[in-house]
Design a protein around this motif. Structure first.
Motif, PDB file in Angstrom:
ATOM      1  N   LEU A  26      16.680   9.794   3.925  1.00 33.75           N
ATOM      2  CA  LEU A  26      15.280   9.561   4.292  1.00 33.75           C
ATOM      3  C   LEU A  26      15.208   8.513   5.400  1.00 33.75           C
ATOM      4  N   ASP A  27      14.166   7.717   5.398  1.00 34.41           N
ATOM      5  CA  ASP A  27      14.040   6.695   6.430  1.00 34.41           C
ATOM      6  C   ASP A  27      13.640   5.348   5.826  1.00 34.41           C
ATOM      7  N   GLU A  28      13.478   4.359   6.689  1.00 30.71           N
ATOM      8  CA  GLU A  28      13.192   2.984   6.266  1.00 30.71           C
ATOM      9  C   GLU A  28      11.857   2.885   5.510  1.00 30.71           C
ATOM     10  N   GLU A  29      10.895   3.685   5.911  1.00 28.18           N
ATOM     11  CA  GLU A  29       9.579   3.647   5.256  1.00 28.18           C
ATOM     12  C   GLU A  29       9.694   4.062   3.782  1.00 28.18           C
ATOM     13  N   TYR A  30      10.445   5.116   3.499  1.00 27.98           N
ATOM     14  CA  TYR A  30      10.654   5.537   2.115  1.00 27.98           C
ATOM     15  C   TYR A  30      11.442   4.481   1.333  1.00 27.98           C
ATOM     16  N   LYS A  31      12.402   3.870   2.002  1.00 25.15           N
ATOM     17  CA  LYS A  31      13.210   2.829   1.370  1.00 25.15           C
ATOM     18  C   LYS A  31      12.320   1.661   0.916  1.00 25.15           C
ATOM     19  N   GLU A  32      11.433   1.229   1.783  1.00 27.76           N
ATOM     20  CA  GLU A  32      10.509   0.144   1.448  1.00 27.76           C
ATOM     21  C   GLU A  32       9.553   0.553   0.335  1.00 27.76           C
ATOM     22  N   LEU A  33       9.073   1.776   0.385  1.00 30.69           N
ATOM     23  CA  LEU A  33       8.162   2.275  -0.639  1.00 30.69           C
ATOM     24  C   LEU A  33       8.837   2.331  -2.006  1.00 30.69           C
ATOM     25  N   CYS A  34      10.068   2.807  -2.039  1.00 28.03           N
ATOM     26  CA  CYS A  34      10.816   2.867  -3.298  1.00 28.03           C
ATOM     27  C   CYS A  34      11.024   1.478  -3.879  1.00 28.03           C
ATOM     28  N   GLU A  35      11.420   0.534  -3.034  1.00 27.94           N
ATOM     29  CA  GLU A  35      11.645  -0.826  -3.521  1.00 27.94           C
ATOM     30  C   GLU A  35      10.350  -1.438  -4.053  1.00 27.94           C
ATOM     31  N   ARG A  39       9.935  -2.634  -7.935  1.00 31.85           N
ATOM     32  CA  ARG A  39       9.560  -4.014  -8.269  1.00 31.85           C
ATOM     33  C   ARG A  39       8.251  -4.064  -9.055  1.00 31.85           C
ATOM     34  N   LYS A  40       7.330  -3.194  -8.715  1.00 30.09           N
ATOM     35  CA  LYS A  40       6.058  -3.146  -9.436  1.00 30.09           C
ATOM     36  C   LYS A  40       6.283  -2.695 -10.881  1.00 30.09           C
ATOM     37  N   MET A  41       7.116  -1.677 -11.075  1.00 26.78           N
ATOM     38  CA  MET A  41       7.404  -1.199 -12.431  1.00 26.78           C
ATOM     39  C   MET A  41       8.137  -2.253 -13.245  1.00 26.78           C
TER      40      MET A  41
END
Length: 60
Positions: A26-35, A39-41
């Motif tokens: 994927l890309d950096e945007e998905y990486k940030e979204l996953c992290e 962290r929220k969970m």
């Protein structure tokens, strides 16, 4: 409620795994979204991914 140190450890492991996947497919945007989502969970009283780890024996 799980021990805080276990939660922190599993949170980081999950972030590392998803980061590797995002870097490869994927890309950096998905990486940030996953992290952000992980962290929220991890702030929940009952951390959802800890139960998955117990069920799938990745808790060791």
């Amino acid at each position: 409620m799980a021990d805080k140190s276990v939660t922190v450890e599993k949170t980081q492991q999950l972030i590392d795994m998803t980061a590797g996947f995002c870097d490869r497919y994927l890309d950096e945007e998905y990486k940030e979204l996953c992290e952000k989502l992980i962290r929220k969970m991890s702030r929940k009283r009952n951390v959802p991914f800890l139960y998955l780890c117990i069920t799938h024996k990745c808790y060791e």
